[in-house]
Design a protein around this motif. Structure first.
Motif, PDB file in Angstrom:
ATOM      1  N   TYR A 157     -28.478   8.920  18.462  1.00 50.18           N
ATOM      2  CA  TYR A 157     -30.040   8.359  17.876  1.00 50.18           C
ATOM      3  C   TYR A 157     -30.216   8.505  16.051  1.00 50.18           C
ATOM      4  N   LEU A 158     -30.425   7.888  15.510  1.00 50.99           N
ATOM      5  CA  LEU A 158     -30.851   8.305  13.568  1.00 50.99           C
ATOM      6  C   LEU A 158     -32.084   7.479  13.790  1.00 50.99           C
ATOM      7  N   PRO A 159     -32.852   8.151  13.377  1.00 45.90           N
ATOM      8  CA  PRO A 159     -34.079   8.257  12.666  1.00 45.90           C
ATOM      9  C   PRO A 159     -34.234   6.768  11.532  1.00 45.90           C
ATOM     10  N   LYS A 160     -33.684   7.054  10.867  1.00 47.33           N
ATOM     11  CA  LYS A 160     -33.631   5.609   9.814  1.00 47.33           C
ATOM     12  C   LYS A 160     -31.533   5.817  10.008  1.00 47.33           C
ATOM     13  N   PRO A 161     -31.569   4.085   9.333  1.00 51.77           N
ATOM     14  CA  PRO A 161     -30.132   4.143   9.761  1.00 51.77           C
ATOM     15  C   PRO A 161     -29.397   4.726   7.939  1.00 51.77           C
ATOM     16  N   PRO A 162     -28.257   4.865   7.791  1.00 51.68           N
ATOM     17  CA  PRO A 162     -27.552   5.138   7.474  1.00 51.68           C
ATOM     18  C   PRO A 162     -27.295   4.038   6.047  1.00 51.68           C
ATOM     19  N   THR A 163     -26.939   4.604   4.945  1.00 60.51           N
ATOM     20  CA  THR A 163     -26.813   3.393   3.492  1.00 60.51           C
ATOM     21  C   THR A 163     -25.577   3.402   3.628  1.00 60.51           C
ATOM     22  N   HIS A 164     -25.173   2.538   3.979  1.00 56.27           N
ATOM     23  CA  HIS A 164     -23.928   2.105   3.735  1.00 56.27           C
ATOM     24  C   HIS A 164     -23.147   1.654   2.810  1.00 56.27           C
ATOM     25  N   ALA A 180     -34.198  -0.807   7.229  1.00 51.94           N
ATOM     26  CA  ALA A 180     -33.292   0.299   6.488  1.00 51.94           C
ATOM     27  C   ALA A 180     -34.125   1.400   6.929  1.00 51.94           C
ATOM     28  N   ASN A 181     -35.629   1.229   6.795  1.00 45.79           N
ATOM     29  CA  ASN A 181     -36.317   2.507   7.644  1.00 45.79           C
ATOM     30  C   ASN A 181     -36.640   2.196   9.235  1.00 45.79           C
ATOM     31  N   SER A 182     -36.020   2.077  10.077  1.00 51.48           N
ATOM     32  CA  SER A 182     -35.943   1.352  11.749  1.00 51.48           C
ATOM     33  C   SER A 182     -35.379   2.383  12.229  1.00 51.48           C
ATOM     34  N   PRO A 183     -34.964   3.583  13.038  1.00 55.70           N
ATOM     35  CA  PRO A 183     -34.061   4.207  13.467  1.00 55.70           C
ATOM     36  C   PRO A 183     -33.469   3.416  14.718  1.00 55.70           C
ATOM     37  N   THR A 184     -32.024   3.545  14.788  1.00 56.33           N
ATOM     38  CA  THR A 184     -30.665   3.271  15.624  1.00 56.33           C
ATOM     39  C   THR A 184     -29.984   4.068  15.962  1.00 56.33           C
ATOM     40  N   TYR A 185     -29.165   3.770  16.965  1.00 54.65           N
ATOM     41  CA  TYR A 185     -28.302   4.342  17.426  1.00 54.65           C
ATOM     42  C   TYR A 185     -26.606   4.300  16.388  1.00 54.65           C
ATOM     43  N   ARG A 186     -25.465   5.295  16.872  1.00 57.61           N
ATOM     44  CA  ARG A 186     -24.740   5.173  15.749  1.00 57.61           C
ATOM     45  C   ARG A 186     -23.680   6.012  16.077  1.00 57.61           C
ATOM     46  N   CYS A 187     -22.639   5.243  15.884  1.00 59.56           N
ATOM     47  CA  CYS A 187     -21.613   5.902  16.288  1.00 59.56           C
ATOM     48  C   CYS A 187     -20.807   6.521  15.235  1.00 59.56           C
ATOM     49  N   SER A 188     -20.527   7.286  14.443  1.00 58.89           N
ATOM     50  CA  SER A 188     -20.065   7.395  13.703  1.00 58.89           C
ATOM     51  C   SER A 188     -18.445   7.804  13.108  1.00 58.89           C
ATOM     52  N   ILE A 189     -17.266   7.642  14.203  1.00 58.21           N
ATOM     53  CA  ILE A 189     -16.224   7.445  14.024  1.00 58.21           C
ATOM     54  C   ILE A 189     -15.591   6.170  14.244  1.00 58.21           C
ATOM     55  N   CYS A 190     -16.821   5.058  14.748  1.00 55.94           N
ATOM     56  CA  CYS A 190     -16.102   3.237  14.789  1.00 55.94           C
ATOM     57  C   CYS A 190     -17.604   2.991  14.054  1.00 55.94           C
ATOM     58  N   ASP A 191     -17.780   3.288  13.417  1.00 55.28           N
ATOM     59  CA  ASP A 191     -18.671   2.981  11.949  1.00 55.28           C
ATOM     60  C   ASP A 191     -19.808   1.576  13.382  1.00 55.28           C
ATOM     61  N   TYR A 192     -19.916   2.436  14.150  1.00 57.27           N
ATOM     62  CA  TYR A 192     -20.278   1.434  15.078  1.00 57.27           C
ATOM     63  C   TYR A 192     -22.480   1.395  15.128  1.00 57.27           C
ATOM     64  N   ASP A 193     -23.106   0.469  14.922  1.00 52.76           N
ATOM     65  CA  ASP A 193     -24.393   0.939  15.252  1.00 52.76           C
ATOM     66  C   ASP A 193     -25.187  -0.180  16.166  1.00 52.76           C
ATOM     67  N   ALA A 194     -26.185   0.467  16.821  1.00 51.23           N
ATOM     68  CA  ALA A 194     -26.917  -0.124  17.991  1.00 51.23           C
ATOM     69  C   ALA A 194     -28.464  -0.281  17.412  1.00 51.23           C
ATOM     70  N   HIS A 195     -29.407  -1.294  16.949  1.00 46.08           N
ATOM     71  CA  HIS A 195     -31.233  -1.255  17.247  1.00 46.08           C
ATOM     72  C   HIS A 195     -31.834  -0.464  18.683  1.00 46.08           C
ATOM     73  N   VAL A 196     -32.061   0.784  18.605  1.00 44.29           N
ATOM     74  CA  VAL A 196     -32.900   1.477  19.668  1.00 44.29           C
ATOM     75  C   VAL A 196     -33.377   0.672  21.166  1.00 44.29           C
ATOM     76  N   GLY A 197     -33.561  -0.938  20.809  1.00 42.64           N
ATOM     77  CA  GLY A 197     -33.789  -2.137  21.739  1.00 42.64           C
ATOM     78  C   GLY A 197     -33.289  -2.727  22.444  1.00 42.64           C
ATOM     79  N   CYS A 198     -31.298  -2.180  21.109  1.00 45.01           N
ATOM     80  CA  CYS A 198     -30.605  -3.054  22.409  1.00 45.01           C
ATOM     81  C   CYS A 198     -29.725  -2.452  22.587  1.00 45.01           C
ATOM     82  N   VAL A 199     -29.464  -1.234  23.477  1.00 41.45           N
ATOM     83  CA  VAL A 199     -28.509  -0.242  23.885  1.00 41.45           C
ATOM     84  C   VAL A 199     -28.810  -0.443  25.340  1.00 41.45           C
ATOM     85  N   SER A 200     -30.110  -0.724  25.861  1.00 38.89           N
ATOM     86  CA  SER A 200     -30.638  -0.876  27.644  1.00 38.89           C
ATOM     87  C   SER A 200     -30.818  -2.979  27.367  1.00 38.89           C
ATOM     88  N   LEU A 201     -30.406  -3.122  27.420  1.00 32.25           N
ATOM     89  CA  LEU A 201     -30.622  -4.951  26.826  1.00 32.25           C
ATOM     90  C   LEU A 201     -30.642  -4.989  28.740  1.00 32.25           C
TER      91      LEU A 201
END
Length: 307
Positions: A157-164, A180-201
């Motif tokens: 969990y990241l309070p704000k997404p990284p700047t690519h 830019a200022n919204s929290p996200t979930y991220r896998c830094s190994i795979c460069d994989y990002d997901a909205h907080v609301g998208c991780v439990s659809l």
């Protein structure tokens, strides 16, 4: 008596701990009645009154019902109708509104704060768990989470997404941009990002324009699939919803709740056909111009010229 300033009124307001006894007044902010036993702020000359909660409402907040984007406090609805439908209680509002400027998501001031209190005090209750599963949100996001769409590594969990480097940051679940200022979930190994609301659809969904339930495909097996709602292409590395009964009916994750597009955009084949027609028309038009030019000049040997 102390006086206080509010952003939506030019004069200082007086604080009344027990309201205005015997007066029948309405809060200028939320448009709900003020009661004698509740504190209010007032400018009596202008007949401007605010509940204590409306006066103290923050200008911006992150709410558990809509964690993807911050909500901003507007003194009046931003819609042409002059009203909004609260996304919590489904009732109409005409006053102060917590609004998402990206999505059509709106909350009464009272609903925004009451829902936040309920979520924080009853986070372990069965009712709240059912609600969170249905909406895909949590009041306190977990630091790490694993999802079926990305099973190899947990997401942080990241309070704000990284700047690519390219300035782009896209949710790998739904395929839309991450703010830019919204929290996200991220896998830094795979460069994989997901909205907080998208991780439990929700695993299943329903649309009014289709008779069968739709199933969430965490892994998309289709190299190319045209969304039956917006008619755009669903990329294979994004999740999608597909009819459980075997119909060739599927859509983007974000299109489940969207209206069917009135006019679908052209696909690649249609575009090529239209371009071919246009090119032929342009050639014919040029031939007519050349013919007229040759006729005026007296050169009749042009093969397109007829006497």
């Amino acid at each position: 008596m102390a006086e206080h300033q509010h952003f939506n009124h030019p004069h200082l307001l007086k604080f009344h701990k027990f309201g205005l006894e015997g007066a029948s007044i309405t809060c200028t902010g939320c448009k709900f009645p003020c009661t004698d036993d509740k504190p209010i702020y007032s400018c009596r000359g202008c007949k401007f009154y605010l509940h204590e909660q409306c006066f103290n409402a923050t200008r911006s907040l992150i709410h558990s019902l809509h964690p993807a984007h911050p909500l901003s406090l507007f003194p009046s609805p931003t819609y042409q109708t002059g009203s909004f439908i609260c996304s919590s209680c489904n009732k109409r509002g005409t006053g102060f509104c917590f609004c998402c400027t990206t999505c059509e998501f709106d909350l009464h001031v009272h609903c925004a704060y009451n829902k936040s209190k309920n979520n924080s005090s009853n986070s372990n209750s069965d009712n709240n768990n059912n609600f969170q599963q249905k909406t895909g949100t949590t009041s306190h996001p977990q630091d790490k989470i694993k999802i079926k769409a990305h099973p190899n590594h947990p997401l942080q969990y990241l309070p704000k997404p990284p700047t690519h480097a390219d300035g782009l940051n896209t949710c790998n679940v739904c395929g839309t941009d991450c703010e830019a200022n919204s929290p996200t979930y991220r896998c830094s190994i795979c460069d994989y990002d997901a909205h907080v609301g998208c991780v439990s659809l929700p695993e299943t969904e329903k649309r009014q324009d289709h008779p069968h339930e739709l199933k969430l495909l965490h892994v998309n097996p289709y190299e190319r699939y045209e969304c039956d709602v917006c008619k755009g292409m669903i990329l294979q590395n994004h999740c999608m919803y597909l009819c459980k009964s075997g119909c060739d009916y599927g859509m983007h994750v974000k299109c489940v709740s969207a209206k069917v597009t009135e006019k679908a955009p052209m696909n690649d084949m249609q575009f090529q056909v239209e371009m071919f027609k246009l090119q032929n028309q342009m050639k014919l038009h040029q031939m007519m111009i050349d013919t007229k030019t040759m006729g005026i000049s007296g050169y009749h040997h042009n093969p397109y010229y007829r006497r």
